[in-house]
Design an enzyme around this catalytic site. Structure first.
Site, PDB file in Angstrom:
ATOM      1  N   HIS A   1      42.372  42.918  36.799  1.00 11.85           N
ATOM      2  CA  HIS A   1      41.422  43.320  38.031  1.00 11.85           C
ATOM      3  C   HIS A   1      42.414  44.224  39.081  1.00 11.85           C
ATOM      4  CE1 HIS A   1      38.086  40.423  37.413  1.00 11.85           C
ATOM      5  NE2 HIS A   1      39.054  39.738  36.832  1.00 11.85           N
TER       6      HIS A   1
ATOM      7  N   CYS B   1      37.527  44.143  33.879  1.00 17.78           N
ATOM      8  CA  CYS B   1      37.595  42.873  33.064  1.00 17.78           C
ATOM      9  C   CYS B   1      36.245  42.704  32.255  1.00 17.78           C
ATOM     10  CB  CYS B   1      37.762  41.724  34.170  1.00 17.78           C
ATOM     11  SG  CYS B   1      38.120  40.179  33.507  1.00 17.78           S
TER      12      CYS B   1
ATOM     13  N   GLU C   1      41.789  45.972  41.296  1.00 18.54           N
ATOM     14  CA  GLU C   1      41.260  45.568  42.876  1.00 18.54           C
ATOM     15  C   GLU C   1      42.120  44.862  43.640  1.00 18.54           C
ATOM     16  OE1 GLU C   1      39.677  44.653  40.196  1.00 18.54           O
ATOM     17  OE2 GLU C   1      38.507  42.663  40.809  1.00 18.54           O
TER      18      GLU C   1
HETATM   19  N1  GLN Z   1      33.741  36.404  31.631  1.00 17.90           N
HETATM   20  C1  GLN Z   1      34.763  37.149  30.993  1.00 17.90           C
HETATM   21  C2  GLN Z   1      35.941  36.276  30.529  1.00 17.90           C
HETATM   22  O1  GLN Z   1      36.027  34.974  30.900  1.00 17.90           O
HETATM   23  C3  GLN Z   1      35.209  38.229  32.003  1.00 17.90           C
HETATM   24  C4  GLN Z   1      35.766  37.637  33.251  1.00 17.90           C
HETATM   25  C5  GLN Z   1      35.992  38.463  34.308  1.00 17.90           C
HETATM   26  O2  GLN Z   1      35.434  39.382  34.379  1.00 17.90           O
HETATM   27  N2  GLN Z   1      36.803  37.993  35.584  1.00 17.90           N
HETATM   28  O3  GLN Z   1      36.660  36.577  29.814  1.00 17.90           O
END
Ligand code: GLN
Length: 567
Positions: free
Chosen positions: A525, A388, A527
């Site tokens: 994600h 992400c 994970e």
């Molecule tokens: N801050 C970034 C976004 O909002 C990444 C978010 C995250 O890593 N979950 O896109």
């Protein structure tokens, strides 16, 4: 006749942080190994409507489900121990209950009655539990395990306890069981395990009208006969049902075995009149065997912002471990506060690291430190996995140091950047409209197409043409820069295509570098989808590459990741 759904209510006594989530999950694992279908509920006694807006510093990780709910991290434990996937309805808070009751009151649904904790709030809780357990649904689960957050004796959890007491009464004694997780502290001066705190917390439960059927006793030392006798007698629990949960030596994944050795699955099955079946823990035992006998270690740097909170990256650190088990390795996770990499000694902190992982995150503090770590990985061939924000950061690092786009950034970190490589979804409105994203975050499961047949992503995902991964973010890669990146050698190997006939409208999901032992980053994600018996392929590939580097045979970009014995 319709089958009867069974309920197991899990409460906690004496102190918090005894591992009620793991204990509940472990019970679930055993029942599933007996061929039963199992689901979970987590009841959180705080007033926040959901944990989505709670600080990871305080609350730990926010776990995201396929249907896009931001939930308590205990749901992550459940998914790692059993195969049933959790949804929005498997976690609720006092805040949600009150919200719902007050809305009903405003709509006049209580017909002018005085609205009270009993019965209105407690009835609402019961409705939520039944709904979350899928009671009466076509695919009703055999067993629902309901974990009540907080500690018995807290004011906050009283309505929950009252609600489940009423539920169990209505269901009848063979359909509901109570499991109480408690602490039996070791007092060094006396050289004794003390049962009094447990006696008191069981008294508290009985005051409310709940008599536990099982005591799960967390203790530093094995309980011994006399302690068990005492607990059984004074807590009014069958001696066999006093279960010793002495600290496990190596891993939380041993807990199901600890319970099984004491016959807990059988005892529960008898108690709830569940079908008599063998408990098949073959794959699980194999996995724990691997955890106990690693052939080597591998050092992974986790470069993040919430490093101090043990649970802020729970699913990430678990996923690293799962992948390590698959390679018969033990992962040594070096937690690095990214802000500290902004100082002069940053390079030293990354000495002797075999792989670098930048997980998800929000906000700009420590962001430049992450970019430094990524640059080192890219330039020196250290395996890199970005999740992400870790993907967004990788594109920014590439823009600055490969494409020469000075001050390239995400508009989240720098609104006035001359090269907005990462931009809010808003600015890609058509795409959002086309895919009905709603809200301000892309949340939950999205299909990622793997268009490049020879990419590392495709290979890692076993040749799949598309995969589903979970999301939780506001920003996206800015498509205006795609051609420039591609020309410089960055591969966009995963795309989200809301409309397959319009590939130009796709969003970037996975990036990778060709001429690198392992440089893969995803907007998703992954994970949230790893389990110890089925490690996530991206993590597996990453750990394999990190170990290759450690052994010093990461010669060239085309080295294959070693195959592993699990999964
Ligand atoms: N801050 C970034 C976004 O909002 C990444 C978010 C995250 O890593 N979950 O896109």
């Amino acid at each position: 006749p319709a089958k009867k759904q069974k309920f197991i209510f899990v409460t906690g006594g004496v102190v918090s942080s005894l591992g009620k989530g793991i204990a509940s999950a472990s019970i679930g694992a055993l029942l599933e190994a007996r061929g039963l279908s199992v689901t979970f509920q987590k009841l959180d006694p705080y007033l926040n409507v959901d944990p989505g807006t709670m600080s990871p510093f305080q609350h730990g990780e926010v776990f995201v489900t396929d249907d896009g709910a931001e939930t308590d991290l205990d749901l992550g434990h459940y998914e790692r121990y059993i195969t049933t996937r959790m949804t929005r309805s498997n976690n609720f808070t006092t805040g949600q209950i009150y919200d719902s009751v007050i809305r009903k009151e405003r709509r006049g649904e209580y017909l002018g009655k005085t609205v009270q904790v009993i019965p209105h709030v407690t009835n609402e809780i019961q409705d939520y539990i039944r709904r979350g357990a899928g009671m009466g649904a076509a695919q009703e689960m055999d067993v629902a395990i309901v974990e009540i957050g907080g500690t018995v004796g807290d004011i906050e959890s009283l309505p929950f306890l009252e609600a489940v007491r009423q539920m169990s009464l209505k269901m009848g004694p063979t359909n509901a069981a109570f499991v109480h997780l408690t602490l039996v502290p070791w007092i060094p001066a006396a050289g004794e395990l003390k049962t009094k705190p447990t006696q008191h917390s069981v008294q508290k439960l009985r005051e409310i009208g709940i008599i536990p059927d099982f005591l799960l006793c967390r203790a530093e030392k094995p309980l011994g006969k006399s302690v068990k006798d005492k607990l059984a007698l004074f807590c009014n629990v069958d001696l066999n049902n006093v279960i010793d949960l002495v600290d496990v030596p190596t891993s939380v994944y041993e807990v199901p075995q600890v319970l099984m050795r004491q016959g807990m699955d059988e005892l529960l099955a008898n108690r709830l009149r569940l079908p008599k079946r063998a408990c098949d823990m073959h794959d699980w035992d194999l996995m724990v065997g691997h955890i106990k006998k690693p052939k080597d270690t591998v050092r992974i740097a986790l470069v993040g912002k919430y490093i101090d909170h043990q649970d802020a990256y729970k699913s990430v650190t678990e996923s690293i471990d799962h992948a390590a088990y698959a390679h018969l390795l033990k992962a040594e996770i070096v937690r690095l506060e990214s802000e500290s990499l902004e100082g002069d000694d940053w390079r030293k902190q990354l000495d002797g690291i075999d792989g670098i992982l930048v997980p998800g995150g929000f906000g700009k503090r420590g962001f430049e430190g992450k970019l430094r770590a990524i640059r080192l990985a890219r330039e020196t061939g250290i395996p890199y996995l970005g999740l992400c924000l870790g993907m967004q950061a990788a594109t920014i690092e590439f823009a600055r140091n490969v494409l020469g786009l000075e001050r390239a950034n995400s508009t989240e970190m720098d609104e006035k950047t001359p090269h907005p490589v990462i931009v809010p979804m808003d600015s890609q409105k058509d795409l959002i409209a086309a895919s009905n994203l709603g809200g301000t975050m892309r949340l939950g499961a999205y299909i990622c197409t793997l268009p490049k047949r020879t990419s590392r992503a495709t290979k890692l995902y076993g040749g799949a043409e598309s995969v589903s991964e979970r999301h939780r973010h506001r920003y996206e890669f800015n498509n205006a820069y795609r051609a420039q990146f591609e020309a410089a050698g960055l591969v966009f190997s995963g795309l989200y295509m809301p409309d397959p006939s319009k590939p130009e409208q796709s969003l970037v999901e996975i990036i990778e570098l060709k001429e690198h032992p392992f440089f893969v980053a995803t907007q998703a994600h992954p994970e949230f989808k790893s389990s110890p018996v089925k490690p996530h392929p991206l993590f597996r590939g990453f750990l394999g590459a990190a170990y290759k580097r450690k052994r010093g045979d990461a010669a060239g970009a085309k080295t294959e990741v070693s195959l592993s014995p699990v999964g």
